[in-house]
Motif scaffolding. Structure first.
Motif, PDB file in Angstrom:
ATOM      1  N   ASP A 838       6.158  -1.233  -2.782  1.00  0.00           N
ATOM      2  CA  ASP A 838       4.819  -1.733  -2.448  1.00  0.00           C
ATOM      3  C   ASP A 838       3.827  -0.613  -2.220  1.00  0.00           C
ATOM      4  O   ASP A 838       2.624  -0.857  -2.177  1.00  0.00           O
ATOM      5  CB  ASP A 838       4.879  -2.618  -1.198  1.00  0.00           C
ATOM      6  CG  ASP A 838       5.687  -3.872  -1.431  1.00  0.00           C
ATOM      7  OD1 ASP A 838       5.774  -4.293  -2.606  1.00  0.00           O
ATOM      8  OD2 ASP A 838       6.228  -4.439  -0.460  1.00  0.00           O
ATOM      9  N   LEU A 839       4.304   0.617  -2.055  1.00  0.00           N
ATOM     10  CA  LEU A 839       3.404   1.728  -1.761  1.00  0.00           C
ATOM     11  C   LEU A 839       2.888   2.318  -3.052  1.00  0.00           C
ATOM     12  O   LEU A 839       3.659   2.630  -3.963  1.00  0.00           O
ATOM     13  CB  LEU A 839       4.135   2.796  -0.954  1.00  0.00           C
ATOM     14  CG  LEU A 839       3.274   3.940  -0.423  1.00  0.00           C
ATOM     15  CD1 LEU A 839       2.255   3.426   0.574  1.00  0.00           C
ATOM     16  CD2 LEU A 839       4.165   4.981   0.234  1.00  0.00           C
ATOM     17  N   GLU A 840       1.574   2.480  -3.155  1.00  0.00           N
ATOM     18  CA  GLU A 840       0.925   2.995  -4.360  1.00  0.00           C
ATOM     19  C   GLU A 840       0.478   4.430  -4.134  1.00  0.00           C
ATOM     20  O   GLU A 840      -0.161   4.720  -3.143  1.00  0.00           O
ATOM     21  CB  GLU A 840      -0.289   2.121  -4.714  1.00  0.00           C
ATOM     22  CG  GLU A 840      -1.037   2.617  -5.935  1.00  0.00           C
ATOM     23  CD  GLU A 840      -2.295   1.814  -6.216  1.00  0.00           C
ATOM     24  OE1 GLU A 840      -3.087   2.239  -7.087  1.00  0.00           O
ATOM     25  OE2 GLU A 840      -2.491   0.784  -5.542  1.00  0.00           O
ATOM     26  N   ASN A 864       6.127  18.095   0.313  1.00  0.00           N
ATOM     27  CA  ASN A 864       6.124  17.964   1.786  1.00  0.00           C
ATOM     28  C   ASN A 864       4.974  17.074   2.272  1.00  0.00           C
ATOM     29  O   ASN A 864       5.147  16.216   3.147  1.00  0.00           O
ATOM     30  CB  ASN A 864       6.019  19.334   2.430  1.00  0.00           C
ATOM     31  CG  ASN A 864       7.334  20.093   2.419  1.00  0.00           C
ATOM     32  OD1 ASN A 864       8.409  19.471   2.433  1.00  0.00           O
ATOM     33  ND2 ASN A 864       7.267  21.399   2.376  1.00  0.00           N
ATOM     34  N   LEU A 865       3.771  17.296   1.710  1.00  0.00           N
ATOM     35  CA  LEU A 865       2.615  16.518   2.167  1.00  0.00           C
ATOM     36  C   LEU A 865       2.733  15.063   1.774  1.00  0.00           C
ATOM     37  O   LEU A 865       2.415  14.156   2.570  1.00  0.00           O
ATOM     38  CB  LEU A 865       1.323  17.118   1.602  1.00  0.00           C
ATOM     39  CG  LEU A 865       0.977  18.533   2.102  1.00  0.00           C
ATOM     40  CD1 LEU A 865      -0.284  19.041   1.424  1.00  0.00           C
ATOM     41  CD2 LEU A 865       0.806  18.561   3.613  1.00  0.00           C
ATOM     42  N   LEU A 866       3.202  14.790   0.557  1.00  0.00           N
ATOM     43  CA  LEU A 866       3.365  13.403   0.125  1.00  0.00           C
ATOM     44  C   LEU A 866       4.472  12.711   0.907  1.00  0.00           C
ATOM     45  O   LEU A 866       4.385  11.513   1.207  1.00  0.00           O
ATOM     46  CB  LEU A 866       3.659  13.358  -1.382  1.00  0.00           C
ATOM     47  CG  LEU A 866       2.482  13.690  -2.298  1.00  0.00           C
ATOM     48  CD1 LEU A 866       2.954  13.783  -3.745  1.00  0.00           C
ATOM     49  CD2 LEU A 866       1.398  12.623  -2.174  1.00  0.00           C
ATOM     50  N   ASN A 867       5.492  13.461   1.234  1.00  0.00           N
ATOM     51  CA  ASN A 867       6.592  12.885   2.019  1.00  0.00           C
ATOM     52  C   ASN A 867       6.083  12.441   3.410  1.00  0.00           C
ATOM     53  O   ASN A 867       6.417  11.358   3.889  1.00  0.00           O
ATOM     54  CB  ASN A 867       7.706  13.909   2.153  1.00  0.00           C
ATOM     55  CG  ASN A 867       8.962  13.310   2.771  1.00  0.00           C
ATOM     56  OD1 ASN A 867       9.491  12.322   2.269  1.00  0.00           O
ATOM     57  ND2 ASN A 867       9.437  13.928   3.838  1.00  0.00           N
ATOM     58  N   ASN A 868       5.262  13.296   4.035  1.00  0.00           N
ATOM     59  CA  ASN A 868       4.688  12.922   5.329  1.00  0.00           C
ATOM     60  C   ASN A 868       3.763  11.716   5.207  1.00  0.00           C
ATOM     61  O   ASN A 868       3.777  10.807   6.040  1.00  0.00           O
ATOM     62  CB  ASN A 868       3.908  14.093   5.923  1.00  0.00           C
ATOM     63  CG  ASN A 868       4.822  15.207   6.403  1.00  0.00           C
ATOM     64  OD1 ASN A 868       6.011  14.986   6.658  1.00  0.00           O
ATOM     65  ND2 ASN A 868       4.277  16.407   6.515  1.00  0.00           N
ATOM     66  N   ALA A 869       2.936  11.693   4.142  1.00  0.00           N
ATOM     67  CA  ALA A 869       2.022  10.568   3.946  1.00  0.00           C
ATOM     68  C   ALA A 869       2.798   9.289   3.672  1.00  0.00           C
ATOM     69  O   ALA A 869       2.427   8.201   4.135  1.00  0.00           O
ATOM     70  CB  ALA A 869       1.065  10.881   2.806  1.00  0.00           C
ATOM     71  N   GLY A 876       2.522  -1.687   1.397  1.00  0.00           N
ATOM     72  CA  GLY A 876       1.347  -2.084   0.646  1.00  0.00           C
ATOM     73  C   GLY A 876       0.211  -1.093   0.747  1.00  0.00           C
ATOM     74  O   GLY A 876      -0.884  -1.350   0.242  1.00  0.00           O
ATOM     75  N   GLY A 877       0.459   0.038   1.376  1.00  0.00           N
ATOM     76  CA  GLY A 877      -0.578   1.037   1.528  1.00  0.00           C
ATOM     77  C   GLY A 877      -0.801   1.837   0.266  1.00  0.00           C
ATOM     78  O   GLY A 877      -0.165   1.620  -0.769  1.00  0.00           O
TER      79      GLY A 877
END
Length: 983
Positions: A838-840, A864-869, A876-877
């Motif tokens: 569900d995450l885009e 690393n940054l995408l993993n934290n985000a 659904g975010g």
């Protein structure tokens, strides 16, 4: 020559009305305040000392004893020259405790209502003859002008008029506590009138009657017996006794005490009076010889006391006689008005109020006002009765000496109040009673009830012997009685307060006052509900508290002291203390911990007033206090109930809590986190506690705690030391971090060594596939294996570089990197590890966006940054990667829709090993590694949270990297290796 009695009556009433008008204008603030508050005015008011005895009687003493008359002036002069030793300390005591009379002072010093009552009764007995002298002087002077009216009738009329004016001056306003500024101004004017009157008559006598300097010299040459009579030598003992008698009377007479202390606003006035009043008295004294000699020359010396009046009659000048009459009226009326006002206060506070209960139906202030008026009338009635007994039987000078010797009996009590702490209540009462009884039996009783000429003559010739006998007996019994029955603890405290120049020491009683209503309920049975509420609210206003606030122990103590001071002026100090005094707790002589701060505050105001050993001890106290205040470590002193007694500046700096907020409060009443930190440590048996971390204003600070128990004092208090360990902890953490980095470096080197050989073997095997097969799929797989082995090697090298932060190779080999491709590869890797469909994740970075750098390291940044985000985003975010190119830089943003990062954590996110994730889900090294990589690529990184200000959510990471100037012409197939940054 004679003046009509109605004319004299009109002159008298008109003069008194003028004085009242001046007093009224003063009270209505219609006269300049600068004039009213000037020390000169108060000094003139002290001229009330010059009574009718001085105005008239001095001439009788001069005629009989010569220059001995000067002793009355010299005695008062000596009293004011010794102001710093006697008058100033008394002023401080009376102002500190709202004491308005000598009876109040003795009641406070010896902690006894009985002492105040006895002093009041004896003072009344001693003062009534003095008031009778004033009545006799005015009556005789009127009768000399017109003898058609009986002296008794004149006395009754005069007493009635003076009673009315005494009420108008001293018992007209409902606020009986307020200073009678109008009365003081009126008495100052009266003193000026007395001086002007005598100077005018003396001027006429010297220059007109005696003929000036040459005429006087010639007349004295022709009449040597006149000069010889003035120069006669008195008995050595008699003149010393007389000097001491006038000295004592100046200090203790009710009208002098009232003007010197109750109506005095500052010490400056007394210091001014030290030289100005002697000058005033000297001018009065200089008028006596010329007036007396002029009377002798004119043959009007039959009654030497009234020679100042008869001089005008002898020369036929009515205006001169009227001036002298007004001067005598000023002297007599001033003493009577002030003395009756002072005595009414004493009688009310020490005789009536202890015996009479205020009716519940009466308003307190109205009841007290009418009571004061009735007492004034009764005092005047008593003075008239004494006058009727002694009328025309004695000379003013003789009766005045007898009255002044009575005042002499109060001198030992006054001196021990100021200078002997060992004097006790029993010794004081024993000495005073014996001295007054001796005076009464040897002097007053024969004078009043016998009056035979032989007895009178014996008294007049031996008065100084009786005076010495009574005073010696008084002093001896004060000393003996005090040694036999020493003072108790209460007396010792009051004595110490007096000896230390009115150091206001709080009462030694424990009380837990939570609100002002407790004082209100305590005062209501005695004052009534309305008056009690008014007194409590008035005291609260004076110490800047509100009726509804909860009182700390120190506030309750301050309120009690203020109430006692206020009520002392209204009901007397003994009655006020009885109303407010709670039940003693814990016996006497204990260490009253909660009173220390108030005592310290009072000591700060008295450093220049202490002397001798007290001053030296105060200097030591101040040195130790300053030492504690300036220690670079927080110091807090507690009593047995964990109430705070001392709170130094360093502790105020740490906590933000001022001493005014903390002193008197319990540790549990402090704001968090200090209440828990200090309270828990105080309850523990441990004497030391290692550094504890606190979150203060978004920052972590560490404090070490130490304590020491004060078992040597009765309250078993405690000292807490609060040491700021923040800097030490930061240094320690940095050292630990450096050690961990060194360990990681060693670990990384070992990993590189252990992994290097297998990875090299895998790479060789993958490369050998090209020699063993021609199938495209297998060859592609071999290339991928080789590429991943390179990736593994680079990850290990990144770990090694992170462990050696700041230690770079002299030459770095960067290449042109497509940020879009690097980010897209990171997105694919993230999607492999996270199965949240569900995450885009939207990669909006342009295809032609290039920078110079290590693609593997930059990919690690995006991972690393995408993993934290990804972890922070809800189901659904959406995560958006965007880019904006400038001439020399590229700005990349990674925005999520998560809950955001708290402000207190924002500045710590790039610290190694700091993480907001749950234990086991984060190491705290990711963002630190990202920051290190971006820095090595000559860029910067910033976190913004919340990214969406309206919805208060989301986090945005902003990365700035250098842009390749020829990025549009780059070809992936060419050799794009660059050395160093391409800027």
């Amino acid at each position: 020559m004679s003046l009509d009695i109605s004319t004299l009556l009109l002159i008298s009433i008109g003069y008194l009305l003028c004085l009242f008008a001046i007093a009224y204008l003063t009270e209505q603030n219609l006269l300049p305040q600068k004039l009213i508050q000037h020390p000169l005015l108060h000094t003139l008011a002290l001229g009330v000392y010059a009574s009718a005895w001085t105005f008239y009687g001095a001439f009788g003493v001069a005629a009989e004893f010569g220059y001995t008359y000067l002793l009355s002036y010299l005695g008062a002069t000596a009293a004011f020259l010794l102001s710093p030793l006697i008058l100033i300390p008394i002023l401080r005591i009376t102002h500190s405790y709202q004491l308005s009379s000598l009876a109040d002072l003795f009641a406070f010093r010896f902690r006894s209502g009985g002492v105040g009552t006895l002093t009041t009764v004896l003072m009344l007995i001693a003062t009534l003859p003095l008031l009778a002298i004033q009545i006799q002087a005015v009556t005789d002077s009127v009768h000399m002008f017109n003898d058609s009216v009986s002296a008794n009738r004149i006395a009754i009329i005069f007493c009635g008029i003076i009673s009315l004016f005494a009420i108008l001056f001293g018992a007209r306003h409902p606020s009986l506590r307020s200073k009678h500024r109008g009365l003081m101004v009126a008495i100052a004017l009266e003193s000026l009138v007395k001086l002007i009157a005598l100077l005018a008559v003396a001027f006429y006598a010297y220059f007109i009657v005696l003929g000036g300097p040459s005429g006087l010299s010639e007349w004295l040459t022709l009449n040597p017996d006149v000069l010889q009579s003035m120069q006669q030598q008195p008995k050595s003992s008699s003149w010393r006794t007389l000097l001491l008698t006038f000295f004592a009377a100046t200090l203790v007479m009710p009208h002098m005490f009232y003007m010197a202390f109750s109506e005095n606003a500052s010490e400056r006035s007394l210091y001014t009076a030290t030289w100005l009043l002697p000058l005033f008295l000297m001018l009065l004294a200089l008028t006596v010889p010329p007036i007396l000699w002029a009377g002798i020359k004119l043959g009007v010396i039959d009654s030497p006391e009234y020679v100042v009046l008869m001089l005008g009659q002898a020369v036929g000048l009515n205006w001169l006689s009227v001036i002298a009459f007004i001067g005598g009226l000023s002297a007599a009326s001033g003493v009577i008005i002030v003395a009756t006002v002072a005595l009414s206060s004493m009688l009310q506070n020490h005789i009536v109020l202890p015996l009479v209960r205020i009716p519940d139906s009466m308003r307190l202030y109205t009841w007290l006002l009418w009571l004061r008026r009735l007492i004034i009338i009764m005092v005047m009635l008593g003075a008239y009765l004494v006058y009727s007994i002694i009328a025309n039987r004695f000379q003013l000078s003789h009766l005045g000496i007898i009255a002044f010797i009575a005042f002499l009996q109060f001198l030992p009590g006054l001196l021990v109040t100021l200078y002997w702490q060992g004097a006790s209540r029993f010794g004081f009462l024993l000495g005073l009673c014996s001295g007054v009884l001796s005076w009464f039996a040897s002097m007053l009783l024969p004078t009043l009830f016998y009056g035979q000429p032989a007895i009178d003559q014996q008294i007049l010739e031996s008065w100084y012997l009786y005076a010495i006998l009574s005073l010696t007996l008084n002093v001896a019994l004060v000393v003996i009685g005090s040694l036999l029955l020493p003072p108790d603890a209460d007396e010792s405290e009051a004595a110490a307060a007096c000896i230390l120049n009115t150091l206001h020491r709080p009462p030694g009683f424990s009380q837990d006052i939570e609100s002002a209503d407790e004082f209100y309920h305590r005062l209501t049975p005695r004052l009534g509900a309305q008056s009690a509420r008014r007194e409590v609210n008035r005291a609260l206003q004076e110490i800047a508290l509100t009726p509804t606030m909860q009182l700390r122990p120190l506030d309750g103590l301050r309120l009690r002291n203020q109430l006692e001071n206020n009520l002392s002026g209204l009901l007397g100090p003994v009655e006020a203390a009885a109303l407010l005094r709670p039940t003693p707790v814990g016996g006497r002589g204990g260490f009253r911990a909660r009173e220390i701060h108030l005592l310290e505050e009072q000591l700060e105001n008295y450093n220049e007033r202490l002397s001798g050993l007290a001053a030296e001890l105060d200097q030591i106290r101040r040195y130790h206090r300053i030492t504690l205040q300036r220690l670079p470590i927080g110091v807090c002193t507690l009593d047995a109930k964990q109430r705070i007694l001392f709170w130094n500046r360093e502790l105020e700096r740490h906590t933000g809590i001022s001493p005014d907020e903390s002193i008197g409060a319990r540790l549990s009443q402090l704001p968090e986190p200090w209440a828990s930190l200090l309270g828990d440590f105080a309850d523990l048996p441990d004497l030391h506690q290692a550094a504890s971390s606190l979150q203060l204003k978004g920052m972590t600070r560490w404090f070490s705690l130490h304590k020491a128990r004060l078992d040597e004092v009765s309250d078993n208090g405690m000292i807490l030391l609060v040491e700021d360990d923040t800097e030490h902890q930061i240094i320690s953490n940095r050292l630990s971090h450096s050690e961990r980095l060194a360990s990681i470096g060693r670990f990384a080197a070992g990993v590189a060594h252990e992994i290097g050989n297998p990875v090299t073997g895998i790479a060789c095997l993958a490369q050998n596939l090209k020699l063993e097969t021609d199938e495209p799929e297998i060859l592609e797989t071999g290339d991928q294996i080789v590429a991943q082995t390179h990736r593994i090697s680079r990850i290990v090298q990144s770990l090694v570089r992170f462990a050696h932060t700041g230690q770079h190779d002299s030459v770095q080999h960067h290449e042109a990197v497509s940020l879009h491709d690097c980010a897209q590869e990171a997105v694919e890797l993230i999607r492999l590890n996270h199965r949240n469909a569900d995450l885009e994740i939207s990669n909006e970075i342009a295809q032609d966006t290039y920078t110079s750098g290590d693609p593997q390291q930059l990919q690690q940044v995006f991972v690393n940054l995408l993993n934290n985000a990804y972890d922070a985003s809800p189901e659904g975010g959406r995560i958006i990667l965007a880019c904006e190119e400038n001439i020399n830089s590229i700005c990349i943003t990674i925005t999520d829709e998560g809950s955001g990062i708290s402000e207190e954590h924002l500045h710590r996110l790039f610290e190694p090993f700091f993480t907001t994730k749950e234990p086991g889900k984060g190491t705290g090294l990711g963002l630190a590694l990202v920051y290190n990589i971006i820095t090595e690529h000559y860029g910067s990184i910033e976190l913004i949270s919340p990214a969406n200000k309206k919805q208060n959510k989301g986090t945005q990471v902003v990365i700035t990297l250098p842009r390749l100037p020829d990025a549009d012409t780059l070809s992936k197939d060419g050799d794009n290796t660059v050395t160093g940054p391409s800027l």
